[in-house]
Design a protein around this motif. Sequence first.
Motif, PDB file in Angstrom:
ATOM      1  N   PHE A 198      37.104 -23.218  -7.213  1.00 29.10           N
ATOM      2  CA  PHE A 198      36.000 -24.137  -7.458  1.00 29.10           C
ATOM      3  C   PHE A 198      36.302 -25.146  -8.567  1.00 29.10           C
ATOM      4  CE2 PHE A 198      31.879 -25.247  -9.422  1.00 29.10           C
ATOM      5  CZ  PHE A 198      31.322 -25.917  -8.346  1.00 29.10           C
ATOM      6  N   SER A 241      34.072 -11.824   4.015  1.00 27.64           N
ATOM      7  CA  SER A 241      32.753 -11.311   3.660  1.00 27.64           C
ATOM      8  C   SER A 241      32.475 -10.025   4.407  1.00 27.64           C
ATOM      9  CB  SER A 241      31.675 -12.345   3.984  1.00 27.64           C
ATOM     10  OG  SER A 241      31.602 -12.547   5.372  1.00 27.64           O
ATOM     11  N   ALA A 290      35.238 -15.860  -0.385  1.00 33.28           N
ATOM     12  CA  ALA A 290      35.773 -16.854  -1.296  1.00 33.28           C
ATOM     13  C   ALA A 290      37.213 -17.107  -0.875  1.00 33.28           C
ATOM     14  CB  ALA A 290      35.711 -16.355  -2.731  1.00 33.28           C
ATOM     15  N   ASN A 298      30.622 -23.087  -4.969  1.00 27.79           N
ATOM     16  CA  ASN A 298      31.124 -22.131  -5.947  1.00 27.79           C
ATOM     17  C   ASN A 298      31.433 -20.795  -5.277  1.00 27.79           C
ATOM     18  OD1 ASN A 298      31.885 -21.020  -8.389  1.00 27.79           O
ATOM     19  ND2 ASN A 298      29.815 -20.742  -9.119  1.00 27.79           N
ATOM     20  N   ALA A 299      30.522 -20.319  -4.437  1.00 32.94           N
ATOM     21  CA  ALA A 299      30.744 -19.053  -3.736  1.00 32.94           C
ATOM     22  C   ALA A 299      31.828 -19.198  -2.677  1.00 32.94           C
ATOM     23  CB  ALA A 299      29.447 -18.579  -3.086  1.00 32.94           C
ATOM     24  N   GLY A 346      35.375 -19.855  -4.633  1.00 30.21           N
ATOM     25  CA  GLY A 346      35.762 -18.828  -5.598  1.00 30.21           C
ATOM     26  C   GLY A 346      36.518 -19.397  -6.778  1.00 30.21           C
ATOM     27  N   SER A 347      37.687 -18.858  -7.067  1.00 25.36           N
ATOM     28  CA  SER A 347      38.462 -19.293  -8.230  1.00 25.36           C
ATOM     29  C   SER A 347      39.015 -20.705  -8.073  1.00 25.36           C
ATOM     30  CB  SER A 347      39.608 -18.311  -8.506  1.00 25.36           C
ATOM     31  OG  SER A 347      40.514 -18.313  -7.425  1.00 25.36           O
TER      32      SER A 347
END
Length: 149
Positions: A94, A27, A21, A87-88, A91-92
């Motif tokens: 989005f 990841s 994100a 969204n993934a 992250g914040s």
Amino acid sequence: MRILKIAMLAATLLPLGSYAALGGAPSMDASAPTMMLRSVAPDTPSAAAYTVRASQTTYGVTVREYVLPTNVVFAVTWDGPVRPDMNALLGSYFPNFVSSGNGHPRGTGALIERNGDFQIESAGRAGHFFGKALLPRLMPANVHIEDLQ
């Protein structure tokens, strides 16, 4: 038997593809094929300015993570037949992506939004989508937006 049920439940609830994100750690999903593409060195030889990690989702979308030495993703790019899970990916950030339409409905057309903290460029057509999202405040000094492929 109970462990098998728990494992099957976890496998169905976990996402198929995983990537970083924006603004978070890169990841670490061992199931997603990830490769380190390159390290880009700054003017000083002490450390790399950032590294680029690439992975491919089960839908064929290539996602590149631009990671600082502090293990924070400052930019992501994508290219593939479908848009990744935004969204993934964001992250914040989005909600910034969702509100970029300024109250107007958004379809699959191009989106270019730049504000002080978050920038996104997303475009494409059926079968070929691409884009990039970045946090300008985290970008290394000698890195330009055009360098992010």
